[in-house]
Every structure is written in structure tokens, then in C-alpha cells.
Write a protein that holds these residues in place. Structure first.
Motif, PDB file in Angstrom:
ATOM      1  N   THR A 142       2.089   9.220   0.376  1.00 23.34           N
ATOM      2  CA  THR A 142       2.128   7.791   0.703  1.00 23.34           C
ATOM      3  C   THR A 142       2.756   7.595   2.083  1.00 23.34           C
ATOM      4  O   THR A 142       2.233   6.852   2.916  1.00 23.34           O
ATOM      5  CB  THR A 142       2.967   7.033  -0.339  1.00 23.34           C
ATOM      6  OG1 THR A 142       2.702   7.578  -1.615  1.00 23.34           O
ATOM      7  CG2 THR A 142       2.667   5.560  -0.322  1.00 23.34           C
ATOM      8  N   THR A 168      -3.955   2.862   1.375  1.00 25.11           N
ATOM      9  CA  THR A 168      -3.305   4.088   0.908  1.00 25.11           C
ATOM     10  C   THR A 168      -3.691   4.364  -0.539  1.00 25.11           C
ATOM     11  O   THR A 168      -4.062   5.477  -0.905  1.00 25.11           O
ATOM     12  CB  THR A 168      -1.772   3.944   0.993  1.00 25.11           C
ATOM     13  OG1 THR A 168      -1.433   3.491   2.284  1.00 25.11           O
ATOM     14  CG2 THR A 168      -1.086   5.242   0.692  1.00 25.11           C
ATOM     15  N   ALA A 203       0.400   8.602   4.800  1.00 29.46           N
ATOM     16  CA  ALA A 203      -0.694   7.653   4.958  1.00 29.46           C
ATOM     17  C   ALA A 203      -0.204   6.400   5.671  1.00 29.46           C
ATOM     18  O   ALA A 203      -0.877   5.877   6.559  1.00 29.46           O
ATOM     19  CB  ALA A 203      -1.263   7.300   3.578  1.00 29.46           C
TER      20      ALA A 203
END
Lengths: 324, 311
Positions: B207, B220, B210
Motif C-alpha cells: 500500500t 491502490t 502504491a
């Protein structure tokens, strides 16, 4: 080890194969049905006591009463035994009979060729037809049984009765709603959740007279003879009960001579005099005669079939896969 | 230059075809798959026959094969038992409905579960949506399925009963609708938990990376997290597939004529308890073949290098 598994598979197969072939020649055990009943001094009867006027529970005394119990009282008196009523649910009533929970079932049971395979029936003690009942308003305009062949019509029936088999055999398009008892189906008709109810004429007539002015019986179909069902192989008990029923209805099943007791009982519970259409009776009784003996297999054979096929295939696959 | 490229491409394609052919060639290793494939092909032939001949039943070829197996014993289905054909055809039509109902409710439930899971893993409270989703999942996981089926059946009777009936689709009565809805709602709650677990199993580094690349939180989720999560959750989802198939027997309580209801009614008709034995075989064939197929899918969709692989 691998060879052992194959061997076990083949042995299991070999064990089951004779069951398929010889099940038809299996001999029945000695018939002790009548002597058991006489020795015990009482006959245990399975009944679904929610089928007025044939059988219902008396609200005050909690005893089973109705047309069937009155007839049974005569038969039991003739045999010199007491009656024990066993109130059970309809959908499992014949399974319990087969495993020996009671001596016989007397619950307005229609004699059919399907049922005759697994159990023995006495001669008929009541004859009637099935009927079509609608509300007096009759919004779907149903007048004959063939009108039910319409997907927009909801038909109320009692589950696992001859009405259901009739609908399924004729492959009517109607939306079938099955209820546990016929009284529930009649209540649903009154509430408007079903458009029409199919059932035995006398039962629907009882429902009609309980709600005067609400319902209308528009058509009759499928003549049916009621008998007492005993487990398969209990010929002695059936013969003894037939003797007693002969005293009520005369010896010729095609030309019944009703005794005073039968007439009185009929008038007490059905509210009208006995009226049997002899042509319909002949039609119903003739349809019960099966010319050639139809093949049936026992549960053990079905089990062996289910076991043999996968085990055989499995062992073949295993053999092909593991051999190198 | 272009010519050369084309040649290479055609060579590659030829190799590919050869490779595929070598995989599906009948060998001892894939003998079971061939039997299964033939079984499916026979079922397909049966289906196609029913289009041309409405009288025919898709189950006919299977019955033919059972007859063929019985032939060495000097029997056919008819000569063994005159009721057997009725029973097999009745159960087959019930099995068809059971299969369709469970597949439809599984797919409907999956999309619902996806929405629920995304709400559940969200950091913000989303104006109370999270609370609603969490209480939905808790309710459906903490009450028996039979009660849920009855609740849906009686609860929607007033509003949906006439609507469904006026559509007039064959085989799709209000009972079937209520059954599918109840199963879908139930499996959605379980699948939401499965998907949530899958999303949480993705390391936070992904995460963060991204987001650092400039993707929004929605992007994401869609392009980074969910594609990986779906691959992780395939094994528990296939488990849920079998669960839904077997749980669908409970909708017989509201009168859907599925495999269980059919076997009950046939048992009552012929007073033959062995009907349940045969219906168990029907369930077994469907569930076992499904679990075998999904096992293949699991192996194929596995993320390489993740977790311990022992098969």
C-alpha cells in the motif's frame, strides 16, 4: 501394499455382486403379524389425526375420533383386541410402518400400486373421489381439474398425498404449494395464498361445512379406495382384518352391501348417506390389478449398486495408474 | 525482418499447441481427468439433445451408461426396479435446481461480499457504513441459516411475492427467489470475512509503495491490493462453494423442489428410504467434482513463492 488395496476392492465387489443377482429370490421370514397382535392383546395403529372427518383429535378428551376409528373399533372388537392410537406426522408415517413402529396404518390411506410394493393392504373400507375446491368468488374461474394446467394458478395440497402424485403424473403447469396437513391448505385457501385446493372429497366437504358459504367444490377426479396398510409380508393380519371388513361391506368388493353399522357410522361422520358409484368403483379397483409382476430391488441391492460401481471404477483407475 | 518475426511467431504457436497436446494426451497420469471429461461431455450431449427434443431429458445418456454398466450382470435399470427410473429422473431434476441455486447465490453473494469487505477494511468510518456492514456480517454469522431462510421467505412475501409471480419465468417461483436471496445474503457475510482476511494478508509495504507512486487509495485497492487478495483467498472461497452447495439443502424447508425436497417426496411416494442414499450420491458427485476442479484452479492461481507448497 498397492496390490493389497486392489485386492480389497475386488473382494468388496465380489461380496456385493451376489446381492444384486439373488435379491429377488430372497425368502420372506415367517409371518407372525397376527399372532403377535393377538398375544399382545392390542393393535398399535399409526394415524395422522389432522384429517377430519376421517380422523381428528377430540378437543375435550384428547382421544382420536372420526370415521376411521369407528370402523377400526368394529374390526378390533371382531378380533378381540384393544386399540392403541399412535398420532404421527403424515410424511414419515410409512417409513415408521416399515421399521415396525406400529402394526398398521389407518389414516385414510389410498390404495395405490406404488404403495402396494412395500406394504400389504386390506380390502377397501371406504370409497370416494378426489375433489377440486375453490372460494365462492373463484377469481381464476376454475371449473374442472384441467383448468389447473396454468402456471399462474397456485394449487394447495397436502404433501406426499395422492393429490400430489396426480399433479406430478399429469405434469400440470400449476405452481404446487404443499402443506403438512390438509387443514392448513384449506386455511391458506381462505387467506387467499392459494387459488384452489385438491384433496379427498369428504375432507374438503368437511372443510366447506366448517366455513359455510366460503368455499365451493367444483369437480371430482381420480376415484380412490381406502384401505388399511400393513407392513409387507404380514398377510395373516391382513386376512384377519379382511374377514372383519367383509362383515361390514359384504364379501364382493365390486358390489358392496353396507351393514347398518357402516351406514350409521358414515352418516354420523360424513353427514350424508353412503353413495358409491359402482362404475367408478370398478375402474378404481381394476387399476389396482397389476398383470405382470413388476421387478423391485431391496435396499441392500441399491446400496451394493452404489458401492460396486465406484469401487470397480476406482480399482481400474488405480490399477492403470500404478502399474509401471 | 517482418517475415522472420512471423516465422518465429508461427514456430512458437506450433510449440505451444504441441505442449498443450502433450498435456491433454491420454496417459496414466490424467486418466481420471479423462473419465471426468467424458462424463461432462455426455452431460453436455444430453443438454444439447433437450434443445432439439423437448421430450428428452438431459439425464438420458447417463441412464444409458448405468444400463451399460449393469449389462454384464444381465440387468437394466428397468429390469432391476420399475421405480428406479422415476427416482433417478426426479432426483436429477432436483440436482439441476440445487446446482443452479447454489451457483447463482454464490456469485451474487461474492459481489456483495466484495463491497462489504472493502468497507470493512477502510480506515475511515464512511458515515456509519462501516458500522452497518459490521453488524450485517455479525448478524448473518451468528444466526442459523434455516432461520435466515424462513425470515427471508416470510419477510419478502408481501413485497416480492406478486412481483416474482407476475414475471412468469418457468422454474423461478417466489420460493426459489427467496431461497437464492437467503443463501446469497448468508454466504456474503462469510465471504466478506474471507475477502477481508485476504486483503489484510497483503503486507502494508505494498500500500505504501502504491501510494508513494501516486495512486489514490481507490486505485491502490483496485490495481494493487484486490488482484493479489483474490489469488490468496481462492482456497477458502472454494471451501465456501462446497458449503453453499450443501447448505442449499435447507431451502427445501420453504418448499423449493431441490434435491433434498425431491428425495423426501420420492421417499414418501415409494416408502423407500434408500432414495436418500441415492440423493447422497448425487450430492457427492456434484460436490466432489467441484472440489476437484477448484483444486486445479487453486494450483493455477497460486502466487509463486508465497507460503508453503506441498502438492
Amino acid at each position: 501394499m498397492k496390490n493389497n488395496k486392489l485386492l480389497v476392492g475386488i473382494i468388496i465387489c465380489a461380496f456385493f455382486i451376489p446381492l444384486i443377482s439373488f435379491s429377488q429370490f430372497a425368502t420372506a421370514a415367517e409371518d407372525t403379524s397376527l399372532s403377535d397382535v393377538l398375544a399382545a392383546g392390542e393393535i398399535v395403529i399409526g394415524v395422522d389425526a389432522a384429517y377430519p372427518p376421517f380422523e381428528q383429535i377430540n378437543a375435550a378428551t384428547d382421544a382420536v375420533e372420526g370415521f376411521d376409528p369407528s370402523i377400526m373399533a368394529f374390526i378390533a372388537e371382531d378380533m378381540g383386541v384393544d386399540i392403541v392410537w399412535n398420532d404421527v406426522a403424515w410424511d414419515t408415517i410409512f417409513t415408521s410402518l416399515a421399521i415396525g413402529s406400529y402394526d398398521c396404518v389407518m389414516s385414510a390411506v389410498t390404495i395405490t400400486t406404488d404403495r402396494m410394493v412395500e406394504m400389504n393392504f386390506t380390502r377397501w373400507y371406504y370409497f370416494s373421489t378426489q375433489a377440486v375446491m375453490v372460494t365462492t368468488a373463484n377469481p381464476k374461474n376454475i371449473t374442472v381439474i384441467e383448468d389447473v394446467d396454468d402456471a399462474s394458478i397456485k394449487v394447495g395440497i397436502q404433501a406426499a398425498t395422492t393429490s400430489q402424485w396426480y399433479l406430478e403424473d399429469e405434469e400440470y403447469a400449476a405452481d404446487m404449494v404443499s402443506f403438512a396437513t390438509i387443514t392448513l391448505a384449506i386455511e391458506a385457501l381462505e387467506a387467499g395464498t392459494v387459488d384452489v385446493v385438491l384433496g379427498d372429497l369428504a375432507t374438503l366437504a368437511a372443510g366447506q361445512s366448517a366455513n359455510p358459504g366460503d368455499f365451493e367444490i367444483v369437480d371430482n377426479f381420480s376415484p380412490e379406495a381406502f384401505g388399511i396398510a400393513c407392513p409387507g409380508g404380514s398377510t395373516a393380519l391382513v386376512d384377519r382384518m379382511n374377514e372383519a371388513i367383509d362383515k361390514l361391506l359384504g364379501t364382493d368388493p365390486y358390489n358392496p352391501e353396507f351393514s347398518t353399522y357402516y351406514n350409521e357410522t358414515h352418516e354420523l361422520w360424513m353427514g350424508n348417506e353412503v353413495a358409491v358409484d359402482l362404475d367408478q368403483l370398478k375402474e378404481a379397483l381394476d387399476s389396482l390389478i397389476v398383470e405382470e409382476s413388476r421387478p423391485t430391488i431391496s435396499g441392500a441391492s441399491i446400496f451394493s449398486l452404489i458401492a460396486v460401481i465406484p469401487v470397480t471404477i476406482y480399482s481400474i483407475i488405480r490399477k492403470l495408474k500404478k502399474r509401471k | 525482418m517482418e517475415n522472420n518475426n512471423n516465422k518465429n511467431n508461427s514456430k512458437d504457436e506450433k510449440n505451444k499447441i504441441k505442449e498443450i497436446l502433450s498435456q491433454i494426451r491420454l496417459t496414466r497420469k490424467n486418466f481420471g481427468w479423462w473419465i471426468f471429461g467424458v462424463f461432462v461431455a455426455i452431460l453436455f450431449v444430453g443438454f444439447v439433445r433437450t434443445w432439439f427434443n423437448p421430450e428428452a431429458h438431459y439425464f438420458d445418456p447417463i441412464l444409458g451408461i448405468i444400463n451399460l454398466i449393469l449389462l454384464p450382470f444381465g440387468h437394466t435399470i428397468d429390469s432391476l426396479d420399475f421405480r428406479m427410473e422415476d427416482i433417478l429422473y426426479g432426483l436429477a431434476s432436483g440436482a439441476q435446481l440445487t446446482f443452479i441455486v447454489s451457483m447463482v447465490s454464490l456469485i451474487v453473494g461474492f459481489f456483495f461480499a466484495l463491497i462489504l469487505a472493502v468497507i470493512l477494511v477502510n480506515k475511515s468510518h464512511l458515515y456509519g457504513l462501516k458500522l452497518i456492514a459490521q453488524s450485517y456480517v455479525d448478524f448473518f454469522r451468528s444466526t442459523p441459516l434455516l432461520v435466515q431462510v424462513l425470515l427471508v421467505y416470510y419477510g419478502f412475501a408481501e413485497s416480492m411475492g406478486d412481483v416474482i409471480r407476475s414475471l412468469n419465468i418457468p422454474m423461478f417461483s417466489y420460493e426459489v427467489f427467496a431461497g437464492i436471496l437467503a443463501l446469497a445474503l448468508n454466504t456474503a457475510a462469510y465471504q466478506a470475512e474471507i475477502i477481508r482476511g485476504g486483503i489484510l494478508a497483503i503486507p502494508t509495504g505494498q500500500t505504501e509503495a502504491a501510494r508513494a507512486l501516486g495512486l489514490t487509495s481507490g486505485q491502490t485497492m483496485r490495481y494493487v491490493i484486490l488482484p493479489q487478495a483474490i489469488r490468496i483467498i481462492v482456497p477458502p472461497l472454494t471451501n465456501e462453494l462446497i458449503n453453499v452447495l450443501l447448505n442449499s439443502s435447507l431451502i427445501s424447508a420453504i418448499g423449493v423442489r431441490d434435491l433434498t425436497k425431491k428425495s423426501q417426496s420420492l421417499q414418501a411416494r415409494f416408502s423407500l428410504w434408500e432414495v436418500f442414499l441415492i440423493s447422497a450420491v448425487f450430492y457427492f458427485v456434484i460436490a466432489f467434482s467441484l472440489s476437484k476442479i477448484t483444486k486445479r484452479l487453486e494450483v493455477k492461481l497460486r502466487i509463486p513463492g508465497l507460503g508453503v507448497v506441498n502438492d
